[in-house]
Design an enzyme around this catalytic site. Sequence first.
Site, PDB file in Angstrom:
ATOM      1  N   THR A 202      15.856  27.454  37.876  1.00 40.99           N
ATOM      2  CA  THR A 202      16.219  28.684  36.947  1.00 40.99           C
ATOM      3  C   THR A 202      17.798  28.466  36.665  1.00 40.99           C
ATOM      4  OG1 THR A 202      14.488  30.154  37.590  1.00 40.99           O
ATOM      5  CG2 THR A 202      16.511  30.969  36.968  1.00 40.99           C
ATOM      6  N   THR A 253      18.493  33.649  41.511  1.00 43.98           N
ATOM      7  CA  THR A 253      17.482  32.433  41.339  1.00 43.98           C
ATOM      8  C   THR A 253      16.829  32.482  42.836  1.00 43.98           C
ATOM      9  OG1 THR A 253      16.949  30.172  41.120  1.00 43.98           O
ATOM     10  CG2 THR A 253      19.187  30.610  41.804  1.00 43.98           C
TER      11      THR A 253
HETATM   12  N1  ASP Z   1      13.285  33.547  40.240  1.00 44.03           N
HETATM   13  C1  ASP Z   1      12.581  32.691  39.416  1.00 44.03           C
HETATM   14  C2  ASP Z   1      11.140  33.277  39.507  1.00 44.03           C
HETATM   15  O1  ASP Z   1      10.498  33.541  40.529  1.00 44.03           O
HETATM   16  C3  ASP Z   1      12.297  31.110  39.937  1.00 44.03           C
HETATM   17  C4  ASP Z   1      13.676  30.656  40.361  1.00 44.03           C
HETATM   18  O2  ASP Z   1      14.591  31.301  40.260  1.00 44.03           O
HETATM   19  O3  ASP Z   1      13.667  29.479  40.421  1.00 44.03           O
HETATM   20  O4  ASP Z   1      10.461  33.521  38.599  1.00 44.03           O
END
Ligand code: ASP
Length: 341
Positions: A202, A253
């Site tokens: 992300t 993230t």
């Molecule tokens: N936070 C994001 C989600 O759960 C994924 C990530 O940050 O890698 O969709």
Amino acid sequence: MRNAFLFLFSLGLAGCGPNGPSSPDVQTSPPPPSRAEWSLAVHGGAGHFDTEQLSSEEQAAYRSALAGALEVGGQVLNDGGSAVDAVIATIRILEDDSLFNAGRGAVYTAEGVHELDASIMRGEDRNCGAITGLRGFRHPIEVARSVMESSEHVFFSGHGAGVFAEAQGAEPAPEHWFDTAKARARYERALARDTSKEKFGTVGCVALDRQGHLAAGTSTGGMTYKRHGRIGDSPVIGAGTWADDRTCAISATGWGEYFIRTAVAHDIHGRMLHGGADLQEAADATIHDEMGALGGDGGIVGMDAKGQAVFSMNTPGMFRGSFMAGGSPKVGLFASDTLTP
Ligand code: ASP
């Protein structure tokens, strides 16, 4: 007039301020840090990666991608652009880079398609915009901005998000634009195990502009093999993204379900606003004692009202970087890294 001057002067000599008579210690303590002219920080996802998972070529590629995005956003701020402009410019670059799980490199859902999430918030008036489950548009962060600036709402989902994006003239992208070998390989691994645990990549950005305003934005494909309609923290204002000029800008993230359950971005803000914590204390407490304590993992990039960039994570790695007026872009990949040019 003269009497007033003498009165103020004598108050100054006596050292009487809001904290009462000053001690020699107070008089010699260093002045508080002044606000940076402008400042920018970025993340490209947190996860369980270390030097064994990333070859030196891959590490170099991530470092150069993050530094390149910081250069672009820093130029916007240096030229007097707003924090929102800088966040958008930085995230656009990362959305086009298939190294990251956003835009072009977005992961696949359980059905083998791409449902994209993004959000943006500005600290000046706490206006914000978000979209979830968006399909077929190249820059989800631009659509989130349009929601903030050109609609009476703050959050659009799925079909409605697409209708809104089209009406706003957002740039479309065909399905194959999002087909990348790396995301496909992750999808196939998840399909074999029928699990959606794998996530990272992300992207997020926080900025302070010359006018003293903060902004934060986040963009993602979510988790590999997520079920149709699943919404993570990235588009949820207060979980994945937050900005308030009084305290901080945050982009998160990690394992989104846990970030929603502990309202990570807003929890950090609340510790500062109501508890008087500084950004690093607030972020560490939220990441470790709240989100992490429930079993989640991930991290945040944050910026305080003076432009100090802060990172906090409970994973071995988080792609990240910062760039402040008068300096140069600095990046780090592993939790133990000090950011370097
Ligand atoms: N936070 C994001 C989600 O759960 C994924 C990530 O940050 O890698 O969709």
